[in-house]
Structure formats: structure tokens, C-alpha cells
Motif scaffolding. Structure first.
Motif, PDB file in Angstrom:
ATOM      1  N   HIS A   7      58.527  11.103  74.638  1.00  0.00           N
ATOM      2  CA  HIS A   7      58.676  10.838  73.501  1.00  0.00           C
ATOM      3  C   HIS A   7      57.642  11.131  73.261  1.00  0.00           C
ATOM      4  CE1 HIS A   7      54.652   8.714  75.305  1.00  0.00           C
ATOM      5  NE2 HIS A   7      54.461   8.505  73.533  1.00  0.00           N
TER       6      HIS A   7
ATOM      7  N   HIS B  51      58.388   2.064  71.611  1.00  0.00           N
ATOM      8  CA  HIS B  51      57.423   2.459  71.311  1.00  0.00           C
ATOM      9  C   HIS B  51      57.181   4.023  70.395  1.00  0.00           C
ATOM     10  CE1 HIS B  51      53.096   3.740  71.389  1.00  0.00           C
ATOM     11  NE2 HIS B  51      53.632   5.731  71.446  1.00  0.00           N
TER      12      HIS B  51
ATOM     13  N   ASP C 125      49.902  13.220  71.685  1.00  0.00           N
ATOM     14  CA  ASP C 125      48.927  13.188  73.104  1.00  0.00           C
ATOM     15  C   ASP C 125      49.700  13.665  74.247  1.00  0.00           C
ATOM     16  OD1 ASP C 125      50.019  10.981  71.906  1.00  0.00           O
ATOM     17  OD2 ASP C 125      49.392   9.595  73.805  1.00  0.00           O
ATOM     18  N   HIS C 126      51.073  13.439  73.891  1.00  0.00           N
ATOM     19  CA  HIS C 126      51.850  13.746  75.662  1.00  0.00           C
ATOM     20  C   HIS C 126      52.860  14.640  75.619  1.00  0.00           C
ATOM     21  CE1 HIS C 126      52.198   9.262  76.040  1.00  0.00           C
ATOM     22  NE2 HIS C 126      51.574   9.251  74.961  1.00  0.00           N
TER      23      HIS C 126
ATOM     24  N   HIS D  63      55.332  11.692  70.676  1.00  0.00           N
ATOM     25  CA  HIS D  63      53.378  11.201  70.017  1.00  0.00           C
ATOM     26  C   HIS D  63      52.996  12.675  71.072  1.00  0.00           C
ATOM     27  CE1 HIS D  63      53.726   7.186  69.030  1.00  0.00           C
ATOM     28  NE2 HIS D  63      54.211   8.287  67.944  1.00  0.00           N
TER      29      HIS D  63
ATOM     30  N   ASP E 151      54.827   5.611  77.274  1.00  0.00           N
ATOM     31  CA  ASP E 151      53.581   4.475  76.268  1.00  0.00           C
ATOM     32  C   ASP E 151      54.661   3.003  75.985  1.00  0.00           C
ATOM     33  OD1 ASP E 151      51.452   5.867  76.595  1.00  0.00           O
ATOM     34  OD2 ASP E 151      52.161   6.105  73.931  1.00  0.00           O
TER      35      ASP E 151
HETATM   36 ZN    ZN Z   1      52.412   7.335  72.212  1.00  0.00          ZN
END
Ligand code: ZN
Ligand code: FE
Length: 263
Positions: free
Chosen positions: A55, A113, A59-60, A57, A136
């Protein structure tokens, strides 16, 4: 076929960036930052061969651009999200075949999410064990927050993950286990498997050992978000939150909201 190695590389505060390697080549899942990935690859002498993203985000995906400097590797990710550098856009039922390390994945759509979140399911490694990389969506004893999706969507996504074989190793993207267990015990205080897991997980974290991977069978036994149908959990929610709990979607929705404010 060589046995594959599945390694959680710690990043940021509590992220895990998963590497899968045959001892020579490695794929990386959700590299939110590049430095720990570069360092680990160098330490083991592994060469990066593909990037898988669940996904959008930061932090990914935040490390993707840096990992692509000086090399060309395919970047797989969700069709339904705007992510830079994707070379292949995936949706439910798509197959991903990587030559080295030899890996075959089926893609699951798991919105909730984020709206386009996907998961990567590997039917069997060389020992016959299935694996899933779920970003997540599903955590050990918990689930992701609902940033873009509805509770009904997340419940359906968790149902799809819970329907995978019990032996499936679940590679989540965060070390949230201890705080998730504290909340799970508030929802499901009489669950003996959960009480045992609290003690085991506490001992692991005291030695700074990851609590992951978990398995689907274990999550079915201890994760309240996979147990929204459980009469004991529904009774606890009704009592603690002074709400009526007529069905599992209500139970799930109440749990997710309670978890958001749980300290
Ligand atoms: Zn996330
Ligand atoms: Fe995350």
C-alpha cells in the motif's frame, strides 16, 4: 530448491521490512526506508531482485527510489493506489512469478487500512509452508486502522486472510504485538491461548526478538478482530461499552473504535 529465508529487517520505530532470499538473490517487501535494507543486503551478500509493495503509505514505500538507484528491478504494487516507480500494477487474483529467488504469489485485495491495499500469498515454500505478506491489514493480535476503508471492507479483508491455510506464516509490517495483546485481553479476558501468548510474546520482546511471523491458525485463536463472532467477546463489548451487539460487524466496528482510544 534451496530453502528460502524470511527475514524481518527492523526500520523506523516499529516497522519490519521483510526480505526473502535464496542465499544469493532477495526480494524486499514494503521498504519504507532504504538504509537498513542496503545494510542487510550488504551484510549477507544478497542481491536485490524485486520490490513488492502492499500500500501507498510512506513507511512502506519511502525507500523505493533510493533502492532503485544504480539498478533496475521490477516494482510490484497495488493497481488501485498512486505509487511512484511501479512497473506492475496488481489486483485480486493476479499472479507474481519471480525467477530468483523462485517465488510465486497470488494477489489478494484487502482494502480497509487503505482503499487499494493488497496482500501477497505464496501457496507453499520448498517445505510446503504457505506465507502471506499482508502489510498493515492483519497484525499479530490486531488489525490496521481504517484510514480509507470501512469496517465492513476490513472485516471482509480479514475474512479472506483468515480463510488461508492455518499453517500460513503471516509476515506483518509492524511490531505491535504487545500493545495489541493488552487490548485483546480487554476484549477476550478468558481466552487461555491469548494469556499464554501474552507470556510468550513478553519474553520474546524482553530479548528484543521479533514476535513474527505469526500463523493464520494462531491468529484465529487469539486475535479478537478475527473473533468478532465469539459470544464471549460480544458479551464483553456490550458490558464494557454499554452498547448492544447484535452481530459480528457491530462487534468488529466497536472493537476497532475502542482500540483507537485504548491506552
Ligand atoms: Zn500503513
Ligand atoms: Fe505501516
Amino acid at each position: 530448491m534451496n530453502a528460502l529465508e524470511y527475514v524481518p529487517v527492523p526500520a523506523f520505530e516499529d516497522n519490519y521490512i521483510w526480505l526473502v532470499s535464496d542465499g544469493r538473490y532477495a526480494v524486499v517487501v514494503d521498504p519504507g526506508e532504504a538504509a537498513p535494507v542496503h545494510a542487510y543486503l550488504a551484510k549477507r551478500g544478497w542481491q536485490l531482485s524485486a520490490i513488492l509493495l502492499t500500500h501507498h503509505h510512506a513507511d512502506h514505500v519511502g525507500g523505493v527510489a533510493d533502492l532503485l538507484k544504480g539498478q533496475v528491478v521490477p516494482v510490484y504494487g497495488p493497481a488501485g493506489e498512486a505509487i511512484a516507480h511501479l512497473t506492475r500494477r496488481l489486483k485480486r487474483g493476479d499472479r507474481v512469478s519471480i525467477a530468483a529467488p523462485a517465488l510465486d504469489f497470488t494477489v489478494l485485495d484487502v482494502p480497509g487500512h487503505t482503499s487499494g491495499h493488497i496482500a501477497y500469498f505464496q501457496t507453499a515454500d520448498s517445505r510446503g509452508t504457505p506465507h502471506v505478506f499482508c502489510g498493515d491489514t492483519l497484525f499479530a493480535c490486531g488489525c490496521g486502522r481504517l484510514f480509507e476503508g470501512t469496517a465492513a471492507q476490513m472485516l471482509e479483508s480479514l475474512d479472506a486472510l483468515a480463510a488461508l491455510p492455518g499453517a500460513t506464516e503471516v509476515h506483518c509490517a509492524h511490531e505491535y504485538t504487545l500493545s495489541n495483546i493488552r487490548f485483546a485481553l480487554a476484549c477476550d479476558p478468558q481466552n487461555h491461548a491469548l494469556q499464554t501468548w501474552r507470556d510468550e510474546a513478553t519474553a520474546l520482546r524482553a530479548r528484543q526478538v521479533p514476535t513474527l511471523p505469526t500463523t493464520i491458525a494462531h491468529e484465529r485463536a487469539v486475535n479478537p478482530f478475527l473473533r468478532a463472532n465469539d459470544p464471549a467477546i460480544q458479551a464483553t463489548l456490550a458490558e464494557q461499552l454499554h452498547e448492544s451487539v447484535p452481530d459480528r460487524l457491530t462487534a468488529f466496528t466497536l472493537m476497532r473504535e475502542w482500540k483507537n482510544r485504548f491506552r
